[in-house]
Write an enzyme that holds these catalytic residues in place. Structure first.
Site: not given
Length: 345
Positions: A144, A148
């Site tokens: 994640y 990002k």
């Protein structure tokens, strides 16, 4: 201040999400025209005046068509989590962002606000009053934050290219009433007896109430209109500005919901090692469910992570609308109302 014209709507991706829906509500409440993009239906927002264009952000044609004619895009849609296949995170967080960027450039859209995360700078060590000069790490502890970070870099790099102005916001540990993510996860683990205090239990963390996180996006729109050169082309940490001892705060959340707070503790090095072993085992076994502990979770639960938000206050005009005390009061009232309702489970 002129917040926009009826001919120039503000688009919000992920409008069905916890943060995205609150951003839409705040924009609609102040009279903006809002276009929402999401896979799920949003009947309450549509009733409030939202124009909804359902679809998948990984579909470039859908994104390009949906964003035609808007002045500003707030891109909140993402897949969060600490476990799962790389492709899942890459498609939802990188490819989708590239599609949004391409549509902004294709339609000469003025402004793009990207919703990022402070975890893009987290490598498992303490973060104490760090500001936006904190570099991206050489390694990430899960997919994640890595995906990002890739997306955030590309958004910032696109600033002032072909007339598009961009910036990135990094709200930390978003919580509040009707939170479908953080609170249920913590409370479920506490109820099952699987939640352990990691480390000393004294580590401090920043959080942000969903009203404040959403308001930061609205503040950013106004700042970009007012002085784009003074605020664009950079990232901003967004928080309550009230760092709290992590486990005291978790204990308050448990107390509000009538759940026993965790009392048993495990050393951080042990939790981190267990997380590494479980990650390796789950990969070998090709298990798709999340391990009960990972390196990222261990480090987040046992390390300090709080931030210097002066840049967001000085450059964006961000301010806290809901204090920690008020947020906890609202949470308690919401829980009590749900408990007393004849329709509550």
């Amino acid at each position: 201040m002129n917040h926009g014209t009826p001919d120039e709507p503000i688009a919000v991706t992920g409008c069905s999400g916890f943060l995205g829906s609150e951003i839409c509500r705040q924009l609609l409440d102040r009279g903006d025209r809002v276009l929402g993009l999401s896979r799920r239906d949003v009947p309450a927002l549509v009733q409030a005046g939202l124009q909804h264009e359902p679809g998948d952000l990984c579909d470039a044609e859908y994104v390009n068509a949906a964003l035609s004619g808007v002045s500003t895009v707030i891109h909140t849609a993402a897949v969060a989590g600490v476990w799962g296949p790389w492709k899942h995170f890459y498609l939802s967080n990188v490819v989708a962002t590239r599609n949004v960027l391409a549509a902004c450039q294709s339609h000469s859209i003025d402004r793009l606000i990207f919703t990022s995360s402070p975890s893009v700078t987290f490598d498992g060590k303490h973060q104490r009053s760090v500001d936006e000069r904190q570099p991206y790490p050489d390694r990430w502890l899960c997919h994640y934050p890595r995906t990002k970070a890739i997306a955030e870099r590309e958004v910032i790099a696109a600033d002032a290219r072909d007339g598009l102005r961009t910036l990135s916001l990094r709200p930390h540990l978003i919580w509040g009433e009707d939170d479908p993510h953080l609170l249920p996860r913590v409370l479920q683990r506490a109820r099952s007896g699987r939640l352990r205090v990691v480390g000393s239990g004294k580590n401090c963390v920043d959080t942000v109430h969903v009203v404040n996180a959403a308001a930061a996006h609205v503040d950013a729109i106004d700042a970009m209109r007012r002085d784009p050169n003074g605020c664009c082309g950079r990232s901003y940490f967004i928080a309550q500005d009230e760092p709290v001892p992590c486990w005291d705060w978790i204990g308050q959340l448990c107390e509000i919901h009538g759940v026993p707070a965790p009392r048993k503790a495990i050393p951080l090095p042990f939790a981190y090692a267990v997380g590494a072993i479980l990650e390796a085992a789950y990969c070998v076994l090709r298990r798709e469910d999340e391990p009960p502990m990972t390196r990222f979770v261990a480090a987040q639960l046992g390390r300090d992570h709080y931030f210097d938000t002066s840049a967001s206050r000085e450059r964006l005009g961000y301010r806290v609308r809901v204090t920690m005390e008020e947020g906890l009061r609202r949470l308690r009232a919401c829980h009590e109302n749900a408990t007393e309702s004849p329709h509550s489970e």
